[in-house]
Design a protein around this motif. Sequence first.
Motif, short mmCIF file in Angstrom:
data_model
loop_
_atom_site.label_atom_id
_atom_site.label_comp_id
_atom_site.label_asym_id
_atom_site.label_seq_id
_atom_site.Cartn_x
_atom_site.Cartn_y
_atom_site.Cartn_z
N GLY A 1 -30.64 -0.91 46.27
CA GLY A 1 -30.33 -0.50 47.60
C GLY A 1 -29.43 0.73 47.61
N LYS A 2 -29.13 1.13 48.80
CA LYS A 2 -28.30 2.31 49.01
C LYS A 2 -26.86 1.88 49.26
CE LYS A 2 -28.97 6.68 51.34
NZ LYS A 2 -29.67 7.36 52.41
N ALA A 3 -25.99 2.17 48.32
CA ALA A 3 -24.59 1.78 48.44
C ALA A 3 -23.81 2.84 49.20
CB ALA A 3 -23.99 1.57 47.06
N THR A 4 -22.86 2.37 50.01
CA THR A 4 -21.99 3.31 50.72
C THR A 4 -20.89 3.80 49.77
OG1 THR A 4 -20.43 1.62 51.46
CG2 THR A 4 -22.36 2.02 52.88
N SER A 5 -20.20 4.82 50.21
CA SER A 5 -19.10 5.35 49.40
C SER A 5 -18.01 4.30 49.20
CB SER A 5 -18.51 6.60 50.05
OG SER A 5 -19.43 7.66 50.00
N GLU A 7 -18.47 1.01 49.06
CA GLU A 7 -18.96 0.06 48.05
C GLU A 7 -18.83 0.65 46.66
OE1 GLU A 7 -22.81 -0.41 49.73
OE2 GLU A 7 -22.31 -2.33 50.67
N LYS A 8 -19.17 1.92 46.52
CA LYS A 8 -19.04 2.59 45.22
C LYS A 8 -17.57 2.65 44.80
CE LYS A 8 -23.14 5.45 45.84
NZ LYS A 8 -23.64 6.81 46.05
N GLN A 61 -14.50 9.24 46.58
CA GLN A 61 -15.38 8.32 47.30
C GLN A 61 -14.75 7.89 48.62
OE1 GLN A 61 -15.66 5.64 43.97
NE2 GLN A 61 -17.75 6.27 43.51
N GLU A 65 -16.19 8.90 52.41
CA GLU A 65 -16.50 7.90 53.44
C GLU A 65 -15.82 8.27 54.76
OE1 GLU A 65 -18.31 4.50 55.05
OE2 GLU A 65 -18.65 5.45 53.11
#
Length: 75
Positions: A1-5, A7-8, A61, A65
């Motif tokens: 999936g596409k992780a948000t900043s 989450e990263k 990161q 965000e």
Amino acid sequence: GKATSIEKARYTNMAYSSAMETINHLIGAFDLDYIEEAEYETMRIQIDEIINKLNRLYHYQIKREKSLKTQIKRG
């Protein structure tokens, strides 16, 4: 999936914590004479470099965000 900043950044923070734990193990190994001072110093420098990179990545990161949220609000 596409992780948000964010989450990263959470995973980056976990890697940072693991690196800090590694330093504690390294200090223990040196204190117990499992490794020589030169080996300790070499590994400590390498781990410090990794920690600095992880810290910079984490702040990037988080900043990214916040920047994305600002851009979305301006819409």
